[in-house]
Design a protein around this motif. Structure first.
Motif, PDB file in Angstrom:
ATOM      1  N   ARG A 144       0.892  -1.155   0.000  1.00 55.46           N
ATOM      2  CA  ARG A 144       0.000   0.000   0.000  1.00 55.46           C
ATOM      3  C   ARG A 144       0.928   1.202   0.000  1.00 55.46           C
ATOM      4  N   TYR A 145       0.822   2.041  -1.000  1.00 57.38           N
ATOM      5  CA  TYR A 145       1.746   3.154  -1.193  1.00 57.38           C
ATOM      6  C   TYR A 145       1.206   4.398  -0.510  1.00 57.38           C
ATOM      7  N   LEU A 146       2.067   5.065   0.256  1.00 57.97           N
ATOM      8  CA  LEU A 146       1.673   6.267   0.973  1.00 57.97           C
ATOM      9  C   LEU A 146       2.247   7.480   0.249  1.00 57.97           C
ATOM     10  N   LEU A 147       1.416   8.112  -0.546  1.00 59.17           N
ATOM     11  CA  LEU A 147       1.807   9.289  -1.323  1.00 59.17           C
ATOM     12  C   LEU A 147       0.973  10.468  -0.856  1.00 59.17           C
ATOM     13  N   SER A 148       1.626  11.580  -0.608  1.00 59.43           N
ATOM     14  CA  SER A 148       0.879  12.780  -0.227  1.00 59.43           C
ATOM     15  C   SER A 148       1.679  14.008  -0.625  1.00 59.43           C
ATOM     16  N   GLY A 149       0.964  15.099  -0.801  1.00 59.21           N
ATOM     17  CA  GLY A 149       1.606  16.354  -1.175  1.00 59.21           C
ATOM     18  C   GLY A 149       2.035  16.361  -2.632  1.00 59.21           C
ATOM     19  N   LEU A 150       2.546  17.490  -3.059  1.00 58.17           N
ATOM     20  CA  LEU A 150       2.968  17.642  -4.446  1.00 58.17           C
ATOM     21  C   LEU A 150       4.458  17.926  -4.595  1.00 58.17           C
ATOM     22  N   MET A 194       6.370  14.764  -5.394  1.00 56.72           N
ATOM     23  CA  MET A 194       5.558  13.718  -6.024  1.00 56.72           C
ATOM     24  C   MET A 194       6.256  13.074  -7.220  1.00 56.72           C
ATOM     25  N   LYS A 223       8.692  10.502  -6.116  1.00 57.09           N
ATOM     26  CA  LYS A 223       8.008   9.305  -5.604  1.00 57.09           C
ATOM     27  C   LYS A 223       7.442   8.470  -6.756  1.00 57.09           C
TER      28      LYS A 223
END
Length: 179
Positions: free
Chosen positions: A69-75, A78, A81
């Protein structure tokens, strides 16, 4: 991830072997290092030239096949990532780190010269001796006062800056340039 924005943060959830989304670290054992600390696993895949790093914040890749499960947040980071995610997909698909997703670093030659200058200095060699090893005997003898002396001073000074923590800026700068 605090120092290297291209580290991908994931959670590992157990999954049945053979499932289409299963990731089994044992398939990449020859190129994998796992460091367990502070309740997280830091997973490094490296073929000697290229690397990919994951931080597992929940679950464990060591317990058998997992689904990430990939935890991506913000720009801000990005793109770094997403590139790491593409590299992970390539690793899973090809069984190796895909060369096409690791463009050559244009500053690598300079960094290698800095490292050689630093190593020579720490080993007790004179700057002329180091210049001869890096640039050749002519640079150390005939061209020393024509610029190679200054060049060696800059190399050693920049190497000292790197060793004193400047290397951390490389990680930040690289990901900011790319994304």
């Amino acid at each position: 991830p605090r120092f290297n924005p291209s580290v991908l943060v994931v959670e590992a959830q157990p999954i049945a072997p053979g499932h289409t989304d299963a990731f089994d670290i044992r398939c990449f054992a020859s190129m994998t290092t796992v460091l367990c600390c502070g309740g997280s696993e830091h997973v490094l895949f490296s073929d000697g030239l290229r690397h990919l790093q994951l931080m597992v914040t929940a679950g464990s890749v060591l317990d058998g096949p997992v689904c990430f499960r990939y935890l991506l947040s913000g720009l801000r980071h990005m793109e770094a990532k997403v590139l790491t995610l593409q590299r992970l997909c390539g690793l899973c698909r090809l069984g190796r780190l895909p060369r096409g997703l690791f463009p050559p670093e244009r500053r690598a030659r300079r960094w290698a010269m800095m490292l050689r200058a630093w190593d020579g200095e720490k080993a007790g060699a004179s700057r002329r001796q180091v210049a001869a090893a890096i640039f050749g005997e002519m640079a150390a003898r005939e061209l020393w006062e024509s610029g190679y002396r200054s060049r060696m001073q800059r190399l050693v000074r920049e190497a000292e800056e790197m060793v004193s923590g400047g290397y951390l800026g490389l990680l930040r700068r690289e990901t900011e340039e790319k994304g």
